[in-house]
Write a protein that holds these residues in place. Sequence first.
Motif, short mmCIF file in Angstrom:
data_model
loop_
_atom_site.label_atom_id
_atom_site.label_comp_id
_atom_site.label_asym_id
_atom_site.label_seq_id
_atom_site.Cartn_x
_atom_site.Cartn_y
_atom_site.Cartn_z
N LYS A 1 0.83 -1.21 0.00
CA LYS A 1 0.00 0.00 0.00
C LYS A 1 0.87 1.27 0.00
CE LYS A 1 -4.49 1.25 1.88
NZ LYS A 1 -5.48 1.02 2.92
N PHE A 2 1.96 1.24 0.80
CA PHE A 2 2.85 2.40 0.88
C PHE A 2 3.42 2.76 -0.49
CE2 PHE A 2 4.10 1.23 5.52
CZ PHE A 2 3.01 1.95 6.01
N GLN A 3 3.60 1.75 -1.33
CA GLN A 3 4.27 1.97 -2.61
C GLN A 3 3.31 2.20 -3.78
OE1 GLN A 3 8.10 -0.55 -2.94
NE2 GLN A 3 6.79 -1.77 -1.63
N GLN A 4 2.01 2.09 -3.49
CA GLN A 4 1.01 2.31 -4.55
C GLN A 4 0.62 3.79 -4.60
OE1 GLN A 4 -2.16 -0.41 -3.45
NE2 GLN A 4 -1.75 -1.69 -5.22
N ASP B 1 -5.01 0.76 -7.91
CA ASP B 1 -4.91 -0.16 -9.05
C ASP B 1 -3.48 -0.37 -9.55
OD1 ASP B 1 -7.60 -0.69 -9.11
OD2 ASP B 1 -8.06 0.99 -10.43
N ASP B 2 -2.51 0.30 -8.91
CA ASP B 2 -1.11 0.16 -9.34
C ASP B 2 -0.64 -1.28 -9.25
OD1 ASP B 2 -0.73 2.75 -9.95
OD2 ASP B 2 0.66 3.23 -8.33
N ILE B 3 0.02 -1.76 -10.30
CA ILE B 3 0.63 -3.10 -10.26
C ILE B 3 2.09 -2.89 -9.86
CG2 ILE B 3 1.20 -5.17 -11.62
CD1 ILE B 3 -1.85 -4.72 -11.36
N LEU B 4 2.49 -3.56 -8.78
CA LEU B 4 3.85 -3.35 -8.26
C LEU B 4 4.88 -4.21 -9.00
CD1 LEU B 4 3.20 -3.26 -4.40
CD2 LEU B 4 3.44 -1.33 -5.93
N THR B 5 6.11 -3.69 -9.09
CA THR B 5 7.21 -4.45 -9.69
C THR B 5 7.73 -5.47 -8.69
OG1 THR B 5 8.87 -2.93 -8.85
CG2 THR B 5 7.93 -2.40 -11.01
N TYR B 6 8.54 -6.42 -9.14
CA TYR B 6 9.08 -7.42 -8.21
C TYR B 6 9.99 -6.80 -7.13
CZ TYR B 6 6.90 -10.97 -11.11
OH TYR B 6 5.97 -11.73 -11.78
N PRO B 7 10.87 -5.82 -7.47
CA PRO B 7 11.64 -5.19 -6.38
C PRO B 7 10.74 -4.51 -5.34
CG PRO B 7 12.64 -4.69 -8.50
CD PRO B 7 11.34 -5.37 -8.79
N GLN B 8 9.63 -3.94 -5.78
CA GLN B 8 8.70 -3.31 -4.82
C GLN B 8 8.03 -4.38 -3.95
OE1 GLN B 8 6.39 -1.12 -7.81
NE2 GLN B 8 6.88 0.78 -6.75
N LEU B 9 7.69 -5.52 -4.55
CA LEU B 9 7.10 -6.63 -3.77
C LEU B 9 8.12 -7.16 -2.76
CD1 LEU B 9 5.25 -8.58 -6.62
CD2 LEU B 9 4.15 -7.40 -4.71
N THR C 1 7.77 -12.41 -2.75
CA THR C 1 8.07 -12.13 -4.17
C THR C 1 7.92 -13.40 -5.00
OG1 THR C 1 9.64 -10.46 -3.42
CG2 THR C 1 9.77 -11.08 -5.73
N SER C 2 8.46 -14.52 -4.49
CA SER C 2 8.39 -15.76 -5.26
C SER C 2 6.94 -16.25 -5.37
CB SER C 2 9.29 -16.85 -4.66
OG SER C 2 8.98 -17.06 -3.30
N TYR C 3 6.15 -16.03 -4.29
CA TYR C 3 4.73 -16.43 -4.33
C TYR C 3 3.97 -15.62 -5.38
CZ TYR C 3 -0.07 -17.40 -2.90
OH TYR C 3 -1.40 -17.78 -2.89
N GLU C 4 4.18 -14.30 -5.39
CA GLU C 4 3.49 -13.44 -6.36
C GLU C 4 3.96 -13.75 -7.79
OE1 GLU C 4 1.08 -11.08 -5.81
OE2 GLU C 4 1.01 -11.53 -3.67
N TRP C 5 5.26 -14.02 -7.93
CA TRP C 5 5.80 -14.34 -9.26
C TRP C 5 5.18 -15.64 -9.79
CZ3 TRP C 5 9.60 -18.44 -10.13
CH2 TRP C 5 9.98 -18.55 -11.47
N LEU C 6 5.12 -16.66 -8.93
CA LEU C 6 4.55 -17.95 -9.35
C LEU C 6 3.06 -17.83 -9.64
CD1 LEU C 6 6.60 -20.30 -7.07
CD2 LEU C 6 6.42 -20.54 -9.54
N LYS C 7 2.37 -17.01 -8.85
CA LYS C 7 0.94 -16.79 -9.13
C LYS C 7 0.77 -16.16 -10.51
CE LYS C 7 -1.20 -14.52 -5.83
NZ LYS C 7 -2.22 -14.04 -4.87
#
Length: 302
Positions: free
Chosen positions: A99-102, A106-114, A189-195
């Motif tokens: 949330k802090f980085q959005q 609706d912003d889609i976060l990058t992997y470094p942000q995740l 990050t790995s969970y979001e990437w695999l999803k």
Amino acid sequence: MSKQKQQAISPLKNFFAGGFGGVCLVAAGHPLDTIKVRLQTQAKPKPGEKLIYAGTIDCFKKTLAKEGFKGLYKGMAAPIIGVTPMFAVCFFGFGMGKKFQQKTPDDILTYPQLFAAGMLSGVFTTAIMAPGERIKCLLQIQAATGEVKYSGPMDCVKQLYKQSGIRGIYRGTALTLMRDVPASGMYFTSYEWLKNVLTPEGKSHNELSIPSVLFAGGMAGIFNWAVAIPADVLKSRYQTAPDGKYPNGFRDVLRELIREEGVGSLYKGFNAVMLRAFPANAACFLGFEMAMKFFNWLAPDL
């Protein structure tokens, strides 16, 4: 489609869904956690003597033979009590980090942000994690050594507090931070990437099948522990050592381990950790996702 379905982060939903996920994780993973701690903390054998446990399977057999099935669930009360708020805070911390980085919901976060959001969740959880881990490790190894010093988690807290105050209960906090901050970044990050990888084109994450969620959660656990094991070995050693054995903290533990047993000792208990990581974290993320679906259905606007 995923933009319409994007839910605003709800601390309350995260709290309960994360807590439920954590309970699922402990139930699925505690027996192998007991084995992991016993393998990590067993003393180096004297000349001519053998190790108490030759490896994961041997430790499993000996624990079952000596203490029965209950022996594998030793010390589970402390993680269950600590786990509900801890995983709640963990998933809440990850949500807050996102949330802090959005700039907009609706912003889609990058992997470094995740990864940064995951690291924040590691900071959030350490306050609860450090004392819970200390108590769990002490109860697990006393069962293995046969010397009963603590009658249970609360007795352990009382004795530690009487002996060395709040510092005694929080011993190993810096190591818990060293373990959990980078590992939590890797976990989420790995969970979001695999999803993302497993979600079919044009579909939303909410439509992922149960096997896909289990696979993503299980693999996230593997990635998490691949990063966490060295710090975890040091933490288990440090938290179960007699007072004053390591005056300079983890540096002393690291020096002693590498001098006596080589760099490979930092990956002690690797098999037990990896065997546990997949089913435990698969159960955790499945529990979390199911609970989140339930809460979003129950109170969509909360």
